[in-house]
Design a protein around this motif. Structure first.
Motif, PDB file in Angstrom:
ATOM      1  N   SER A 122      -4.128  12.293   4.232  1.00 31.89           N
ATOM      2  CA  SER A 122      -3.773  10.939   4.672  1.00 31.89           C
ATOM      3  C   SER A 122      -4.342   9.960   3.655  1.00 31.89           C
ATOM      4  CB  SER A 122      -4.347  10.694   6.065  1.00 31.89           C
ATOM      5  OG  SER A 122      -3.881   9.454   6.549  1.00 31.89           O
ATOM      6  N   ILE A 123      -3.469   9.557   2.732  1.00 32.36           N
ATOM      7  CA  ILE A 123      -3.961   8.979   1.467  1.00 32.36           C
ATOM      8  C   ILE A 123      -4.125   7.461   1.476  1.00 32.36           C
ATOM      9  CG2 ILE A 123      -3.071  10.870   0.084  1.00 32.36           C
ATOM     10  CD1 ILE A 123      -0.722   8.963  -0.738  1.00 32.36           C
ATOM     11  N   ALA A 124      -5.035   7.021   0.585  1.00 29.27           N
ATOM     12  CA  ALA A 124      -5.159   5.614   0.220  1.00 29.27           C
ATOM     13  C   ALA A 124      -4.105   5.317  -0.856  1.00 29.27           C
ATOM     14  CB  ALA A 124      -6.573   5.342  -0.273  1.00 29.27           C
TER      15      ALA A 124
ATOM     16  N   PHE B 261     -15.214  12.502  17.276  1.00 26.52           N
ATOM     17  CA  PHE B 261     -14.982  11.787  16.019  1.00 26.52           C
ATOM     18  C   PHE B 261     -14.505  12.760  14.936  1.00 26.52           C
ATOM     19  CE2 PHE B 261     -16.660   9.580  12.101  1.00 26.52           C
ATOM     20  CZ  PHE B 261     -15.814   8.489  12.172  1.00 26.52           C
TER      21      PHE B 261
ATOM     22  N   GLY C   4     -10.144   6.027  12.249  1.00 24.32           N
ATOM     23  CA  GLY C   4      -9.565   4.695  12.029  1.00 24.32           C
ATOM     24  C   GLY C   4     -10.425   3.870  11.100  1.00 24.32           C
ATOM     25  N   TRP C   5      -9.758   2.946  10.422  1.00 25.11           N
ATOM     26  CA  TRP C   5     -10.427   2.195   9.364  1.00 25.11           C
ATOM     27  C   TRP C   5     -11.126   0.951   9.906  1.00 25.11           C
ATOM     28  CZ3 TRP C   5      -9.687  -1.274   4.822  1.00 25.11           C
ATOM     29  CH2 TRP C   5     -10.372  -0.785   3.696  1.00 25.11           C
TER      30      TRP C   5
ATOM     31  N   ILE D  18       1.592   6.239  11.083  1.00 25.54           N
ATOM     32  CA  ILE D  18       0.417   6.125  11.949  1.00 25.54           C
ATOM     33  C   ILE D  18       0.383   4.785  12.681  1.00 25.54           C
ATOM     34  CG2 ILE D  18      -2.117   6.099  12.041  1.00 25.54           C
ATOM     35  CD1 ILE D  18      -2.184   7.868   9.609  1.00 25.54           C
TER      36      ILE D  18
ATOM     37  N   GLU E 254      -6.193   7.287  15.956  1.00 20.64           N
ATOM     38  CA  GLU E 254      -5.017   7.147  15.107  1.00 20.64           C
ATOM     39  C   GLU E 254      -3.971   8.144  15.609  1.00 20.64           C
ATOM     40  OE1 GLU E 254      -6.230   5.647  10.814  1.00 20.64           O
ATOM     41  OE2 GLU E 254      -7.147   7.579  11.243  1.00 20.64           O
TER      42      GLU E 254
ATOM     43  N   ILE F  56      -8.281  11.083   4.145  1.00 18.02           N
ATOM     44  CA  ILE F  56      -8.741  11.938   5.233  1.00 18.02           C
ATOM     45  C   ILE F  56      -7.865  13.179   5.153  1.00 18.02           C
ATOM     46  CG2 ILE F  56      -8.792  12.251   7.729  1.00 18.02           C
ATOM     47  CD1 ILE F  56      -9.357   9.290   8.026  1.00 18.02           C
TER      48      ILE F  56
ATOM     49  N   LYS G 165     -22.774  12.547  -0.516  1.00 22.40           N
ATOM     50  CA  LYS G 165     -22.807  13.598   0.526  1.00 22.40           C
ATOM     51  C   LYS G 165     -21.532  14.450   0.566  1.00 22.40           C
ATOM     52  CE  LYS G 165     -21.513  10.764   4.542  1.00 22.40           C
ATOM     53  NZ  LYS G 165     -21.695  10.459   5.936  1.00 22.40           N
TER      54      LYS G 165
ATOM     55  N   LEU H 210     -16.590   0.263   4.674  1.00 22.51           N
ATOM     56  CA  LEU H 210     -15.455   1.186   4.563  1.00 22.51           C
ATOM     57  C   LEU H 210     -14.790   0.888   3.222  1.00 22.51           C
ATOM     58  CD1 LEU H 210     -14.129   0.998   8.215  1.00 22.51           C
ATOM     59  CD2 LEU H 210     -15.156   2.983   7.110  1.00 22.51           C
ATOM     60  N   LEU H 211     -14.811   1.868   2.335  1.00 24.12           N
ATOM     61  CA  LEU H 211     -14.366   1.621   0.961  1.00 24.12           C
ATOM     62  C   LEU H 211     -12.849   1.632   0.835  1.00 24.12           C
ATOM     63  CD1 LEU H 211     -16.933   3.668  -1.138  1.00 24.12           C
ATOM     64  CD2 LEU H 211     -17.010   1.268  -0.454  1.00 24.12           C
TER      65      LEU H 211
ATOM     66  N   TYR I  66       0.876  -1.183   0.000  1.00 27.69           N
ATOM     67  CA  TYR I  66       0.000   0.000   0.000  1.00 27.69           C
ATOM     68  C   TYR I  66       0.903   1.219   0.000  1.00 27.69           C
ATOM     69  CZ  TYR I  66      -4.400   2.298   1.713  1.00 27.69           C
ATOM     70  OH  TYR I  66      -5.544   3.028   1.887  1.00 27.69           O
TER      71      TYR I  66
ATOM     72  N   TYR J 272     -13.060  13.513   5.559  1.00 26.38           N
ATOM     73  CA  TYR J 272     -13.011  12.438   4.567  1.00 26.38           C
ATOM     74  C   TYR J 272     -13.449  13.050   3.251  1.00 26.38           C
ATOM     75  CZ  TYR J 272     -13.927   7.850   2.428  1.00 26.38           C
ATOM     76  OH  TYR J 272     -13.927   6.744   1.615  1.00 26.38           O
TER      77      TYR J 272
ATOM     78  N   TYR K  43      -0.631   9.938  14.711  1.00 32.13           N
ATOM     79  CA  TYR K  43       0.249  10.295  13.597  1.00 32.13           C
ATOM     80  C   TYR K  43       1.627  10.599  14.191  1.00 32.13           C
ATOM     81  CZ  TYR K  43      -3.948  11.034  10.625  1.00 32.13           C
ATOM     82  OH  TYR K  43      -5.107  10.899   9.894  1.00 32.13           O
TER      83      TYR K  43
HETATM   84  N1  THG Z   1      -7.064   6.666   8.354  1.00 29.42           N
HETATM   85  C1  THG Z   1      -6.105   7.515   7.916  1.00 29.42           C
HETATM   86  N2  THG Z   1      -5.747   7.560   6.639  1.00 29.42           N
HETATM   87  C2  THG Z   1      -6.332   6.733   5.743  1.00 29.42           C
HETATM   88  C3  THG Z   1      -7.361   5.846   6.141  1.00 29.42           C
HETATM   89  C4  THG Z   1      -7.712   5.820   7.499  1.00 29.42           C
HETATM   90  N3  THG Z   1      -5.951   6.776   4.443  1.00 29.42           N
HETATM   91  C5  THG Z   1      -6.361   5.719   3.570  1.00 29.42           C
HETATM   92  C6  THG Z   1      -7.779   5.275   3.786  1.00 29.42           C
HETATM   93  N4  THG Z   1      -7.986   5.039   5.215  1.00 29.42           N
HETATM   94  C7  THG Z   1      -8.730   6.329   3.285  1.00 29.42           C
HETATM   95  N5  THG Z   1     -10.082   5.846   3.214  1.00 29.42           N
HETATM   96  C8  THG Z   1     -10.993   6.009   4.254  1.00 29.42           C
HETATM   97  C9  THG Z   1     -12.251   5.422   4.125  1.00 29.42           C
HETATM   98  C10 THG Z   1     -13.184   5.577   5.129  1.00 29.42           C
HETATM   99  C11 THG Z   1     -12.866   6.303   6.260  1.00 29.42           C
HETATM  100  C12 THG Z   1     -11.623   6.854   6.391  1.00 29.42           C
HETATM  101  C13 THG Z   1     -10.692   6.728   5.379  1.00 29.42           C
HETATM  102  C14 THG Z   1     -13.853   6.509   7.356  1.00 29.42           C
HETATM  103  N6  THG Z   1     -15.135   6.611   7.060  1.00 29.42           N
HETATM  104  C15 THG Z   1     -16.143   6.787   8.093  1.00 29.42           C
HETATM  105  C16 THG Z   1     -17.342   5.957   7.737  1.00 29.42           C
HETATM  106  O1  THG Z   1     -17.541   5.647   6.568  1.00 29.42           O
HETATM  107  O2  THG Z   1     -18.075   5.593   8.646  1.00 29.42           O
HETATM  108  C17 THG Z   1     -16.540   8.231   8.317  1.00 29.42           C
HETATM  109  C18 THG Z   1     -16.631   9.070   7.118  1.00 29.42           C
HETATM  110  C19 THG Z   1     -17.392  10.369   7.342  1.00 29.42           C
HETATM  111  O3  THG Z   1     -18.631  10.310   7.254  1.00 29.42           O
HETATM  112  O4  THG Z   1     -16.797  11.440   7.592  1.00 29.42           O
HETATM  113  O5  THG Z   1     -13.478   6.611   8.515  1.00 29.42           O
HETATM  114  O6  THG Z   1      -8.577   5.043   7.948  1.00 29.42           O
HETATM  115  N7  THG Z   1      -5.520   8.322   8.769  1.00 29.42           N
END
Ligand code: THG
Length: 369
Positions: free
Chosen positions: A122-124, A177, A196-197, A152, A204, A110, A264, A244-245, A32, A95, A206
């Motif tokens: 904070s990238i995917a 949150f 957090g994922w 992290i 989390e 994020i 949204k 969580l995508l 990743y 997000y 950092y």
């Molecule tokens: N934490 C941090 N960086 C990240 C991720 C993380 N970078 C990569 C990846 N994850 C990015 N993708 C996501 C996908 C979902 C969420 C966070 C990062 C998430 N979603 C919540 C939900 O769907 O319930 C809230 C979203 C909202 O409504 O604001 O948390 O995990 N640092």
């Protein structure tokens, strides 16, 4: 596919925690952002049950930060996302889908606002830094863009508040949150967000200093014994159940944000300027013909190396499964799939071939219930 090991090198980066998670029995990795991301410890299912009951420490250093600072940093960050950040506040996490000039998805970071002129994306898993640098150069923006040495550690699970307050004090329980703040431990100030994922709650951290991070890793395990702390990582079962995508799995640069259910966060009627805005307006006008939904399949096993096609009895394509796994809670295979419009009605049945046998499944809403 046979089991094999991945040769490590400088290109496939380790993290400051790699030695520790290996001592703790990491059993598989994924790659990743060119970095090792643990994928399982004891087993997917045993990790899953533990995560839903106790607390885990995750090495998610692979969630890299793209730091954007300077006079035009807000303009550049806004240009990259269709989420309106004009009212964003320092200390909050957003997000936000990143969109290219064709209205297609680039990433779903994020976005942390550290100051009016300093941001961490904070990238995917995709090279956002080159996208950002290209836009900055093309627009002659006054910004600095780099990837800081931030790694992290996530603390996830229902007992995360108990463990973290034992280390950092009761104040941390009040952190809201998607907010972050700085908390001190043994002379080091840690940047901590409630995020957090996983859907189990948690934090989390950092960490901007390798030694401080390694020390924190050790403290979490020393102080976490009474909470049955274990090493963990983003869990495929838990994250599919919670919808969580995952960029690169569930959606990628062939998909637009409407198709990936980001409605949204698509603010087309705001007056902020971002890439792909006109394209997205056209897509909104026309409407989409496919979108991500949940699927349930009457089987106990699936391996996902590529998209799997779903068929109707008529042999027409219903859609494509993009992530899937067996869920002990649903006692069947569950997944996230791109479903064609005629089949959006929840409970629509389909057929799927797994290991040369045909199984039946049904379409359902996300998150799965
Ligand atoms: N934490 C941090 N960086 C990240 C991720 C993380 N970078 C990569 C990846 N994850 C990015 N993708 C996501 C996908 C979902 C969420 C966070 C990062 C998430 N979603 C919540 C939900 O769907 O319930 C809230 C979203 C909202 O409504 O604001 O948390 O995990 N640092």
């Amino acid at each position: 596919m046979k089991n094999f090991s991945i040769a490590k090198s400088r290109r496939l980066r380790s993290t400051p925690y790699t030695d520790r998670i290996e001592a703790h029995g990491v059993s598989s990795y994924t790659v990743y952002n060119h970095m090792l991301l643990p994928a399982s410890f004891k087993s997917l299912e045993s990790d899953y049950h533990h995560l839903k009951k106790y607390v885990q420490v995750w090495d998610v250093a692979a969630e890299r930060q793209v730091e954007i600072s300077g006079k035009d940093s807000s303009k550049l960050v806004q240009l990259m996302t269709c989420r309106d950040l004009s009212k964003s506040k320092v200390g909050k996490c957003y997000y936000a889908p990143l969109i290219d000039n064709d209205g297609l998805l680039v990433n779903d970071p994020i976005i942390n606002k550290l100051a009016e002129d300093k941001w961490w994306l904070s990238i995917a898993d995709a090279d956002v830094i080159f996208f950002a640098k290209g836009l900055a150069a093309g627009n002659k923006f006054e910004v600095e863009i780099n990837e800081p040495n931030v790694n992290i550690l996530a603390v996830q699970g229902p007992l995360a508040d108990d463990l973290m307050s034992k280390l950092f004090g009761e104040e941390i329980r009040k952190l809201k949150f998607f907010n972050f703040d700085y908390f001190e431990l043994k002379g080091h100030k840690y940047f901590i967000a409630r995020s957090g994922w996983s859907k189990q709650g948690g934090f989390e951290v950092y960490v901007d200093n390798d030694i401080a991070g390694q020390n924190l890793y050790d403290y979490l395990f020393e102080e976490g014994k009474e909470f049955n702390v274990k090493p963990g990582c983003p869990n495929l079962i838990e994250r599919i159940e919670g919808a969580l995508l995952s960029y690169g799995n569930d959606f990628d640069n062939r998909d637009n944000p409407f198709e990936a259910n980001f409605d949204k966060f698509i603010h087309l009627d705001s007056d902020v300027d971002f890439l792909g805005k006109e394209k997205l307006k056209k897509i909104r006008e026309k409407g989409i013909t496919r979108k991500l939904m949940g699927v349930k399949i009457e089987h106990n096993k699936i391996d996902m190396y590529c998209e799997k096609t779903l068929f109707a009895d008529s042999k027409e394509v219903v859609g494509y499964v993009r992530s899937a796994t067996f869920s002990p809670t649903f006692n069947k295979v569950i997944g996230i799939a791109m479903i064609n419009k005629p089949y959006w009605n929840a409970k629509n049945q389909f057929n799927i071939e797994i290991n040369e046998k045909i199984y039946v499944g049904s379409v359902c809403d996300l998150p799965l219930v």
